[in-house]
Design an enzyme around this catalytic site. Structure first.
Site: not given
Ligand code: THU
Length: 135
Positions: A48, A60, A92
């Site tokens: 988000i 995550e 994460c």
């Molecule tokens: N992102 C995640 O949701 N999980 C991760 O472990 C890596 C990065 C998201 C954050 C952001 O919205 C997008 O991926 C690009 O960094």
């Protein structure tokens, strides 16, 4: 703990479906996660984003925080789906480590193909865990 191929695929499919609900107007990099607890419940999460970029929350952590806020702290497995099988960020990994180094992590791509499988222990060697704070 051993997971069947079907169990893994079903968690990957749930994460991939959740991924469609990601809010990613800035990166256009949707991420979906599905976390299965030891009680058998599944919590999904999506990334988000925010116009104030650092306020973005990863998929995550959304899944983990949803579970913890519902009283669930013991996890078996988390699946993470990205376009290209990308792996969880450092923040994460640290949040996963808080709740157990043995949790299995499944990384899959946009087609729902499992790309990698490991434990949190493998993802975050020498993790700083709650026991380290014990006096
Ligand atoms: N992102 C995640 O949701 N999980 C991760 O472990 C890596 C990065 C998201 C954050 C952001 O919205 C997008 O991926 C690009 O960094």
């Amino acid at each position: 703990m051993t997971l069947t191929k079907q169990e893994k695929q079903s968690l990957i499919d749930l994460a991939n479906a959740a991924r469609g609900r990601a809010y990613v107007p800035y990166s256009n990099y949707p991420v979906g996660a599905a976390l299965r607890t030891k009680t058998g419940r599944v919590y999904t999460g999506v990334n988000i984003e925010n116009a104030a970029y650092p306020q973005t929350m990863c998929a995550e952590r959304v899944a983990i925080f949803k579970a913890v806020s519902e009283g669930e702290k013991e996890f078996e497995v988390i699946s993470v789906v990205t376009d290209n099988g990308g792996s969880p960020c450092g923040g994460c990994r640290q949040v996963m480590a808080e709740f157990g180094l043995d949790t299995i992590v499944l990384l899959a791509d946009r087609n729902g193909n499992l790309q990698k499988e490991m434990t949190v222990r493998e993802l975050l060697p020498e993790a700083f865990t709650p026991e380290k704070l014990a006096k």
